[in-house]
Design a protein around this motif. Sequence first.
Motif, PDB file in Angstrom:
ATOM      1  N   TYR A 276       0.864  -1.190   0.000  1.00 17.62           N
ATOM      2  CA  TYR A 276       0.000   0.000   0.000  1.00 17.62           C
ATOM      3  C   TYR A 276       0.895   1.232   0.000  1.00 17.62           C
ATOM      4  CZ  TYR A 276      -3.081   3.704   1.688  1.00 17.62           C
ATOM      5  OH  TYR A 276      -3.769   4.899   1.833  1.00 17.62           O
ATOM      6  N   VAL A 277       0.630   2.161  -0.916  1.00 17.30           N
ATOM      7  CA  VAL A 277       1.485   3.327  -1.118  1.00 17.30           C
ATOM      8  C   VAL A 277       0.652   4.597  -0.977  1.00 17.30           C
ATOM      9  CG1 VAL A 277       3.153   4.432  -2.660  1.00 17.30           C
ATOM     10  CG2 VAL A 277       2.776   1.952  -2.799  1.00 17.30           C
ATOM     11  N   ALA A 278       1.018   5.461  -0.030  1.00 19.48           N
ATOM     12  CA  ALA A 278       0.304   6.734   0.145  1.00 19.48           C
ATOM     13  C   ALA A 278       1.234   7.729   0.819  1.00 19.48           C
ATOM     14  CB  ALA A 278      -0.968   6.538   0.970  1.00 19.48           C
ATOM     15  N   PHE A 279       1.181   8.977   0.365  1.00 22.07           N
ATOM     16  CA  PHE A 279       2.106  10.000   0.833  1.00 22.07           C
ATOM     17  C   PHE A 279       1.413  11.205   1.461  1.00 22.07           C
ATOM     18  CE2 PHE A 279       4.723   7.510  -1.976  1.00 22.07           C
ATOM     19  CZ  PHE A 279       5.991   7.570  -1.415  1.00 22.07           C
ATOM     20  N   GLY A 280       0.193  11.025   1.951  1.00 21.57           N
ATOM     21  CA  GLY A 280      -0.457  12.101   2.679  1.00 21.57           C
ATOM     22  C   GLY A 280      -0.948  13.227   1.796  1.00 21.57           C
ATOM     23  N   SER A 281      -1.171  14.377   2.428  1.00 21.10           N
ATOM     24  CA  SER A 281      -1.855  15.486   1.749  1.00 21.10           C
ATOM     25  C   SER A 281      -0.929  16.598   1.280  1.00 21.10           C
ATOM     26  CB  SER A 281      -2.912  16.079   2.686  1.00 21.10           C
ATOM     27  OG  SER A 281      -2.319  16.517   3.898  1.00 21.10           O
ATOM     28  N   LEU A 299       8.416  -3.023 -10.798  1.00 20.71           N
ATOM     29  CA  LEU A 299       9.562  -3.925 -10.749  1.00 20.71           C
ATOM     30  C   LEU A 299       9.428  -4.978  -9.644  1.00 20.71           C
ATOM     31  CD1 LEU A 299      12.403  -4.476 -11.956  1.00 20.71           C
ATOM     32  CD2 LEU A 299      13.317  -2.880 -10.244  1.00 20.71           C
ATOM     33  N   THR A 300       8.742  -4.650  -8.556  1.00 25.10           N
ATOM     34  CA  THR A 300       8.607  -5.608  -7.456  1.00 25.10           C
ATOM     35  C   THR A 300       7.861  -6.876  -7.879  1.00 25.10           C
ATOM     36  OG1 THR A 300       6.485  -4.748  -6.616  1.00 25.10           O
ATOM     37  CG2 THR A 300       8.521  -3.724  -5.767  1.00 25.10           C
ATOM     38  N   GLY A 301       7.004  -6.748  -8.891  1.00 21.27           N
ATOM     39  CA  GLY A 301       6.200  -7.884  -9.321  1.00 21.27           C
ATOM     40  C   GLY A 301       5.101  -8.247  -8.345  1.00 21.27           C
ATOM     41  N   ARG A 302       4.878  -7.402  -7.353  1.00 22.07           N
ATOM     42  CA  ARG A 302       3.861  -7.661  -6.332  1.00 22.07           C
ATOM     43  C   ARG A 302       2.636  -6.783  -6.580  1.00 22.07           C
ATOM     44  NH1 ARG A 302       6.354 -10.160  -1.780  1.00 22.07           N
ATOM     45  NH2 ARG A 302       8.642 -10.203  -1.972  1.00 22.07           N
ATOM     46  N   PRO A 303       1.466  -7.209  -6.115  1.00 23.68           N
ATOM     47  CA  PRO A 303       0.300  -6.328  -6.230  1.00 23.68           C
ATOM     48  C   PRO A 303       0.488  -5.076  -5.369  1.00 23.68           C
ATOM     49  CG  PRO A 303      -0.234  -8.274  -4.915  1.00 23.68           C
ATOM     50  CD  PRO A 303       1.134  -8.502  -5.487  1.00 23.68           C
ATOM     51  N   PHE A 304       0.006  -3.950  -5.873  1.00 26.61           N
ATOM     52  CA  PHE A 304       0.134  -2.708  -5.098  1.00 26.61           C
ATOM     53  C   PHE A 304      -1.121  -1.860  -5.265  1.00 26.61           C
ATOM     54  CE2 PHE A 304       1.992  -1.791  -9.278  1.00 26.61           C
ATOM     55  CZ  PHE A 304       1.385  -0.595  -9.625  1.00 26.61           C
ATOM     56  N   LEU A 305      -1.408  -1.103  -4.212  1.00 28.76           N
ATOM     57  CA  LEU A 305      -2.481  -0.109  -4.208  1.00 28.76           C
ATOM     58  C   LEU A 305      -1.830   1.229  -3.931  1.00 28.76           C
ATOM     59  CD1 LEU A 305      -5.428   0.901  -4.057  1.00 28.76           C
ATOM     60  CD2 LEU A 305      -5.445   0.207  -1.638  1.00 28.76           C
ATOM     61  N   TRP A 306      -1.964   2.160  -4.872  1.00 26.38           N
ATOM     62  CA  TRP A 306      -1.249   3.433  -4.811  1.00 26.38           C
ATOM     63  C   TRP A 306      -2.257   4.576  -4.825  1.00 26.38           C
ATOM     64  CZ3 TRP A 306       2.503   5.289  -9.266  1.00 26.38           C
ATOM     65  CH2 TRP A 306       3.176   6.445  -8.860  1.00 26.38           C
ATOM     66  N   ALA A 307      -2.229   5.406  -3.772  1.00 19.86           N
ATOM     67  CA  ALA A 307      -3.087   6.593  -3.709  1.00 19.86           C
ATOM     68  C   ALA A 307      -2.339   7.780  -4.301  1.00 19.86           C
ATOM     69  CB  ALA A 307      -3.488   6.878  -2.264  1.00 19.86           C
ATOM     70  N   VAL A 336      -5.613   4.842  -7.179  1.00 15.42           N
ATOM     71  CA  VAL A 336      -6.823   5.581  -6.817  1.00 15.42           C
ATOM     72  C   VAL A 336      -6.440   6.997  -6.426  1.00 15.42           C
ATOM     73  CG1 VAL A 336      -8.040   3.496  -6.060  1.00 15.42           C
ATOM     74  CG2 VAL A 336      -6.738   4.844  -4.389  1.00 15.42           C
ATOM     75  N   GLY A 337      -7.442   7.879  -6.341  1.00 14.42           N
ATOM     76  CA  GLY A 337      -7.157   9.262  -5.988  1.00 14.42           C
ATOM     77  C   GLY A 337      -6.926   9.468  -4.499  1.00 14.42           C
ATOM     78  N   TRP A 338      -7.762   8.864  -3.672  1.00 10.95           N
ATOM     79  CA  TRP A 338      -7.668   9.030  -2.206  1.00 10.95           C
ATOM     80  C   TRP A 338      -8.299   7.791  -1.586  1.00 10.95           C
ATOM     81  CZ3 TRP A 338      -4.659  12.049   0.448  1.00 10.95           C
ATOM     82  CH2 TRP A 338      -4.912  12.360   1.784  1.00 10.95           C
ATOM     83  N   ALA A 339      -7.546   7.102  -0.771  1.00  9.90           N
ATOM     84  CA  ALA A 339      -7.985   5.809  -0.256  1.00  9.90           C
ATOM     85  C   ALA A 339      -8.540   5.929   1.161  1.00  9.90           C
ATOM     86  CB  ALA A 339      -6.818   4.819  -0.259  1.00  9.90           C
TER      87      ALA A 339
END
Length: 459
Positions: A276-281, A299-307, A336-339
């Motif tokens: 899960y990837v998120a960097f705040g506001s 590159l990781t080859g893993r599933p990811f969710l990125w906000a 996604v835009g905001w999780a």
Amino acid sequence: MAAPAPSPQPHVMVLPFPAQGHVMPLMELSHRLVDQGLEVDFVNTDFNHDRVLKALAAETGAVPEGIHMVSFPDGMGPDGDRNDVAMLGSGLPAAMLGPLEEMIRSTKIRWVIADVSMCWALELAATAGVRVALFSTFSAAVFALRLHVPKLIKDGIIDECGKVTRNETIQLSPKMPPIEAAEIPWASLGSSPDRVSMIIRSLLKTNPAISQAAAVICNTFEEIESEALDLVPNALPVGPLEAPRGSSSSAAGQFWPEDMTCLAWLDAQARSSVIYVAFGSFTVFDAARFQELADGLELTGRPFLWAVRPNFTDGVVGEGWLDAFKRRVEGKGLVVGWAPQQRVLSHPSVACFLSHCGWNSTMEGLRNGVPILCWPYFADQFCNQSYVCNVWGTGVKLCADERGVVTKEEINGKVTQLLGDEEIRARAAMWKDKACTSIAEGGSSHQNLLKLVNLLREA
């Protein structure tokens, strides 16, 4: 004879600094106070009030009963840069003190809970006759470091303008995070030396008044910050705070609509598999950093969710590039835009959290037992990274190259390292247990919440 009218519920004004990471935890605290039978007047700036209502409308949510949303101007024009924290903060007292005092008098409010970044509100104790408690949106360690600024100046580590004059490691006590002088929050918060100087002058002016607060409410808990809390006057740790689960009003503090579709996507992923990837506001990436992050996740080859919120790249990466990336990773990654971050971090498919290490995110990761891959941007985030990596042992640090860019190879390597470290996972699980125990009935933070409610019921 008619039954006596029920006595009115105690009324509290809650006053956050006008930024997402400040509004959200104070809204979460407001939920807890309403649960205990109090009424809350929640004060946003007009600008943020409109954002919150639009986000709520997009999610068909409603402001929770017992919380009354009010707003006042912030002193900036329609085109003002509200990401300039120093400039925004400097204009708030002149814009808000008068209207707040008028509202307090007209509604007979007896208590104000003010964000410590709004500690000029302590003046209302004298002008409007209220009692004031402060709320810390950052760690007790950073709060203690704030109070320590005059000594840092005296010792020649920073000058009176906040410029680092002697870079050394600062650690106020053994169980507190070590941090380099160049990474103290106020050195990296301003966009220019003048902004940093403005922030330091404000700290030096307001620090002496902090001891006048009836309490300093902290979104932390005894077990992780006992030594730091000893350095904070009248500290009352009530964390980790969280939004109420399963409520359509839980997003009442969000500036952007939460994309709930990602929860169904998470349901379809294997247990402990998703990054899960998120960097705040506030974090803004340039094109090089953004594209390297995207390539690293792939590159990781893993599933990811990125906000990726709307202003995350400051317009430097075109929509066409991002759309092409989404198509390329479809089936493996979701952007996604905001999780709904708290619900994401509590999901069993999430393996780790690539984070900017804002205090809210750090506490949410800790409470859910999720190992953290640390990529701080500014302010207190470097101190929080030090907690994660050097004190709690629940994550690892991403390192930039000589250009200041975190490469895709670094991202891939650190993800592999983090997810292969059984000791980090065990420590994350241990701290999760301690965090959950603290907020459960009888826990240290729950007991402190009841102390706070009793205090707010005092006339």
